[in-house]
Write a protein that holds these residues in place. Structure first.
Motif, mmCIF file in Angstrom:
data_model
loop_
_atom_site.group_PDB
_atom_site.id
_atom_site.type_symbol
_atom_site.label_atom_id
_atom_site.label_comp_id
_atom_site.label_asym_id
_atom_site.label_seq_id
_atom_site.Cartn_x
_atom_site.Cartn_y
_atom_site.Cartn_z
ATOM 1 N N SER A 1 55.098 -46.436 110.180
ATOM 2 C CA SER A 1 53.838 -45.919 110.712
ATOM 3 C C SER A 1 54.012 -44.519 111.293
ATOM 4 O O SER A 1 53.112 -43.681 111.210
ATOM 5 C CB SER A 1 53.291 -46.866 111.783
ATOM 6 N N ALA A 2 55.189 -44.247 111.881
ATOM 7 C CA ALA A 2 55.452 -42.912 112.416
ATOM 8 C C ALA A 2 55.481 -41.877 111.294
ATOM 9 O O ALA A 2 54.992 -40.754 111.457
ATOM 10 C CB ALA A 2 56.778 -42.897 113.179
ATOM 11 N N SER A 3 56.036 -42.245 110.153
ATOM 12 C CA SER A 3 56.053 -41.327 109.018
ATOM 13 C C SER A 3 54.641 -41.055 108.516
ATOM 14 O O SER A 3 54.308 -39.918 108.162
ATOM 15 C CB SER A 3 56.909 -41.904 107.887
ATOM 16 N N VAL A 4 53.807 -42.073 108.481
ATOM 17 C CA VAL A 4 52.414 -41.879 108.057
ATOM 18 C C VAL A 4 51.715 -40.919 108.998
ATOM 19 O O VAL A 4 50.983 -40.015 108.565
ATOM 20 C CB VAL A 4 51.669 -43.223 108.005
ATOM 21 N N CYS A 5 51.930 -41.072 110.289
ATOM 22 C CA CYS A 5 51.312 -40.177 111.273
ATOM 23 C C CYS A 5 51.740 -38.733 111.051
ATOM 24 O O CYS A 5 50.898 -37.827 111.025
ATOM 25 C CB CYS A 5 51.677 -40.637 112.682
ATOM 26 N N ARG A 6 53.038 -38.508 110.871
ATOM 27 C CA ARG A 6 53.526 -37.149 110.638
ATOM 28 C C ARG A 6 52.989 -36.580 109.333
ATOM 29 O O ARG A 6 52.605 -35.398 109.267
ATOM 30 C CB ARG A 6 55.057 -37.150 110.634
ATOM 31 N N VAL A 7 52.945 -37.406 108.298
ATOM 32 C CA VAL A 7 52.471 -36.939 106.994
ATOM 33 C C VAL A 7 51.004 -36.538 107.061
ATOM 34 O O VAL A 7 50.601 -35.508 106.505
ATOM 35 C CB VAL A 7 52.691 -38.044 105.935
ATOM 36 N N VAL A 8 50.184 -37.328 107.728
ATOM 37 C CA VAL A 8 48.753 -36.997 107.845
ATOM 38 C C VAL A 8 48.574 -35.664 108.562
ATOM 39 O O VAL A 8 47.745 -34.837 108.163
ATOM 40 C CB VAL A 8 48.006 -38.129 108.572
ATOM 41 N N HIS A 9 49.354 -35.429 109.598
ATOM 42 C CA HIS A 9 49.283 -34.148 110.295
ATOM 43 C C HIS A 9 49.703 -32.999 109.382
ATOM 44 O O HIS A 9 49.026 -31.953 109.332
ATOM 45 C CB HIS A 9 50.172 -34.177 111.549
ATOM 46 N N HIS A 10 50.795 -33.160 108.651
ATOM 47 C CA HIS A 10 51.298 -32.084 107.799
ATOM 48 C C HIS A 10 50.331 -31.771 106.664
ATOM 49 O O HIS A 10 50.049 -30.604 106.382
ATOM 50 C CB HIS A 10 52.666 -32.462 107.229
ATOM 51 N N VAL A 11 49.821 -32.810 106.002
ATOM 52 C CA VAL A 11 48.912 -32.590 104.873
ATOM 53 C C VAL A 11 47.590 -31.992 105.348
ATOM 54 O O VAL A 11 47.035 -31.094 104.704
ATOM 55 C CB VAL A 11 48.685 -33.908 104.113
ATOM 56 N N THR A 12 47.081 -32.460 106.466
ATOM 57 C CA THR A 12 45.848 -31.898 107.013
ATOM 58 C C THR A 12 46.018 -30.419 107.310
ATOM 59 O O THR A 12 45.159 -29.588 106.967
ATOM 60 C CB THR A 12 45.439 -32.652 108.293
ATOM 61 N N GLU A 13 47.117 -30.061 107.940
ATOM 62 C CA GLU A 13 47.378 -28.656 108.248
ATOM 63 C C GLU A 13 47.521 -27.827 106.974
ATOM 64 O O GLU A 13 46.999 -26.701 106.893
ATOM 65 C CB GLU A 13 48.645 -28.548 109.095
ATOM 66 N N ALA A 14 48.188 -28.376 105.976
ATOM 67 C CA ALA A 14 48.404 -27.643 104.736
ATOM 68 C C ALA A 14 47.093 -27.389 104.002
ATOM 69 O O ALA A 14 46.823 -26.267 103.539
ATOM 70 C CB ALA A 14 49.368 -28.418 103.833
ATOM 71 N N ILE A 15 46.250 -28.405 103.888
ATOM 72 C CA ILE A 15 44.987 -28.244 103.171
ATOM 73 C C ILE A 15 44.060 -27.294 103.912
ATOM 74 O O ILE A 15 43.409 -26.437 103.300
ATOM 75 C CB ILE A 15 44.320 -29.618 102.963
ATOM 76 N N ASN A 16 44.002 -27.395 105.227
ATOM 77 C CA ASN A 16 43.147 -26.482 105.992
ATOM 78 C C ASN A 16 43.657 -25.048 105.942
ATOM 79 O O ASN A 16 42.872 -24.091 105.962
ATOM 80 C CB ASN A 16 43.052 -26.947 107.442
ATOM 81 N N GLU A 17 44.970 -24.897 105.884
ATOM 82 C CA GLU A 17 45.550 -23.557 105.870
ATOM 83 C C GLU A 17 45.410 -22.891 104.505
ATOM 84 O O GLU A 17 45.078 -21.700 104.416
ATOM 85 C CB GLU A 17 47.033 -23.638 106.251
ATOM 86 N N VAL A 18 45.611 -23.658 103.439
ATOM 87 C CA VAL A 18 45.667 -23.077 102.099
ATOM 88 C C VAL A 18 44.343 -23.192 101.358
ATOM 89 O O VAL A 18 43.858 -22.214 100.762
ATOM 90 C CB VAL A 18 46.793 -23.748 101.274
ATOM 91 N N MET A 19 43.724 -24.388 101.377
ATOM 92 C CA MET A 19 42.594 -24.643 100.496
ATOM 93 C C MET A 19 41.231 -24.445 101.153
ATOM 94 O O MET A 19 40.273 -24.057 100.482
ATOM 95 C CB MET A 19 42.677 -26.079 99.961
ATOM 96 N N PHE A 20 41.118 -24.734 102.439
ATOM 97 C CA PHE A 20 39.815 -24.641 103.099
ATOM 98 C C PHE A 20 39.169 -23.266 102.942
ATOM 99 O O PHE A 20 37.985 -23.167 102.593
ATOM 100 C CB PHE A 20 39.954 -25.012 104.580
ATOM 101 N N PRO A 21 39.894 -22.148 103.169
ATOM 102 C CA PRO A 21 39.234 -20.842 102.994
ATOM 103 C C PRO A 21 38.850 -20.552 101.547
ATOM 104 O O PRO A 21 37.957 -19.729 101.303
ATOM 105 C CB PRO A 21 40.301 -19.849 103.490
ATOM 106 N N LYS A 22 39.500 -21.205 100.591
ATOM 107 C CA LYS A 22 39.223 -20.924 99.183
ATOM 108 C C LYS A 22 37.998 -21.645 98.657
ATOM 109 O O LYS A 22 37.238 -21.097 97.857
ATOM 110 C CB LYS A 22 40.436 -21.307 98.318
ATOM 111 N N VAL A 23 37.813 -22.893 99.075
ATOM 112 C CA VAL A 23 36.790 -23.718 98.429
ATOM 113 C C VAL A 23 35.527 -23.884 99.260
ATOM 114 O O VAL A 23 34.455 -24.164 98.696
ATOM 115 C CB VAL A 23 37.363 -25.107 98.072
ATOM 116 N N VAL A 24 35.602 -23.755 100.585
ATOM 117 C CA VAL A 24 34.410 -23.924 101.428
ATOM 118 C C VAL A 24 33.734 -22.565 101.569
ATOM 119 O O VAL A 24 33.993 -21.801 102.508
ATOM 120 C CB VAL A 24 34.772 -24.518 102.801
ATOM 121 N N ASP A 25 32.892 -22.251 100.629
ATOM 122 C CA ASP A 25 32.196 -20.969 100.606
ATOM 123 C C ASP A 25 31.112 -21.045 99.541
ATOM 124 O O ASP A 25 31.131 -21.934 98.683
ATOM 125 C CB ASP A 25 33.179 -19.835 100.294
ATOM 126 N N TRP A 26 30.196 -20.100 99.597
ATOM 127 C CA TRP A 26 29.176 -20.041 98.560
ATOM 128 C C TRP A 26 29.817 -19.675 97.230
ATOM 129 O O TRP A 26 30.770 -18.880 97.180
ATOM 130 C CB TRP A 26 28.104 -19.013 98.920
#
Length: 351
Positions: free
Chosen positions: A98-123
């Motif tokens: 469960s600790a690994s799942v917690c760390r993974v969710v944090h890492h993936v969330t940060e990665a997607i928000n850092e890399v993909m969010f500015p690219k796809v959330v736009d007109w």
């Protein structure tokens, strides 16, 4: 009577280091489209495209045995986003703690928000196609999006607890989006606690600052709001005066039919990612998870042409120049002199 408080014969057992156990990594690969989409909320092709974009962010050089690969991290996080279960339940499904799942969710969330969010959330580049689709709903002209907010329930935070109590008496954060005709998200804000009103969130958003500063994705663009939003030359709520006027009746009917897409978008998002129905995390991380889920929703629902937009820039892109056949209408452009004049011009179109 003598009472034995400690048995020296157990010292060896107490001091002996617990042996590490390694579980088999399971449920990371599936054959059919349905199985992939059910577990990870997207097809294997789109998940691979997403992994190619963020794998460098997830890769951690380490000498630890059985470290999770970027693909395994993404699968575990997407599975948690898509079922909203406890960490230990997701860990048991994939053979991790469960600790690994917690760390993974944090890492993936940060990665997607850092890399993909500015690219796809736009007109999109071709905003005129957005206007055309909105116009085809109920003949409402120059609409580039519909704005609305929703409350995401969270556990009571340890700091500023009162600020997160919403109108329902629950603890939540208030998230705002601007939605397009195809239920895609063009703008996302998740910076405010649940006690804050939707109108205040919009008033203090970067979108409002840009629109008030004169930015428009196309000339005379408008966004449809609800009854709580103020009337501006770019923000159009329903009309609540002269309700017997046929033009007002037609306008409100068109407004309601057009703006209902944002309610549909909320339903799709919350059904696709049940985790956001109740996030048992801190408010800041809850906001990051919400942004991450909207990003994944856009990627998973995008067409083949829209998938190209999240890849590196293409020289053959149209650079926002739309063909005249995509321009919506045979209606004269609306003047930008003021909010009341803008509303009156819109009402005149329904007479």
């Amino acid at each position: 009577m003598a009472v034995i408080l400690h048995d020296s014969s157990d010292d060896e057992d107490v001091n002996e280091r617990r042996q590490r156990t390694f579980k088999d990594r399971i449920n990371m690969d599936f054959v059919t489209y349905f199985e992939y989409n059910q577990r990870f909320r997207m097809s294997s092709i789109k998940m691979q495209a997403l992994l190619d974009e963020i794998s460098h962010f997830l890769y951690k050089p380490t000498l630890r045995n059985r470290a999770l690969s970027p693909k395994e991290q993404l699968c575990i996080a997407l599975n948690w986003f898509g079922n909203g279960g406890q960490y230990h339940a997701v860990g048991d499904m994939h053979g991790v703690s469960s600790a690994s799942v917690c760390r993974v969710v944090h890492h993936v969330t940060e990665a997607i928000n850092e890399v993909m969010f500015p690219k796809v959330v736009d007109w999109p580049e071709d905003v005129y196609s957005v206007v055309t689709k909105f116009y085809n709903f109920a003949m409402m002209p120059y609409v580039i999006g519909c704005v609305d907010g929703t409350l995401i329930n969270i556990d009571a935070p340890s700091e500023h607890e009162v600020a997160y109590v919403d109108r329902h008496g629950k603890h939540s954060i208030n998230c705002m989006v601007v939605c397009g005709p195809d239920l895609m998200f063009y703008y996302v804000s998740a910076n405010w606690p649940g006690s804050v009103h939707d109108a205040r969130i919009l008033r203090n958003s970067s979108l409002s600052h840009r629109m008030e500063g004169g930015w428009r994705s196309i000339p005379n663009a408008i966004i449809l709001g609800d009854s709580a939003d103020p009337l501006k030359d770019w923000l159009i709520p329903p009309v609540f005066h002269n309700l017997n006027d046929p033009a007002v009746v037609s306008f409100n009917r068109s407004h309601k039919s057009t703006r209902r897409v944002v309610e549909c978008a909320w339903s799709v998002l919350k059904e696709k990612f049940p985790c956001i129905n109740y996030l048992r995390v801190k408010p800041q991380f809850a906001a990051n998870i919400f942004k991450c889920c909207t990003t994944i929703c856009i990627i998973s629902r995008s067409t083949k042409e829209e998938e190209i937009a999240i890849l590196p820039d293409n020289d053959e892109a149209n650079n926002g120049v739309a063909a005249k056949k995509d321009e919506p209408l045979e209606i004269n452009p609306l003047p930008p002199e003021g909010a009341q004049l803008r509303m009156q011009m819109l009402l005149n179109l329904f007479r």
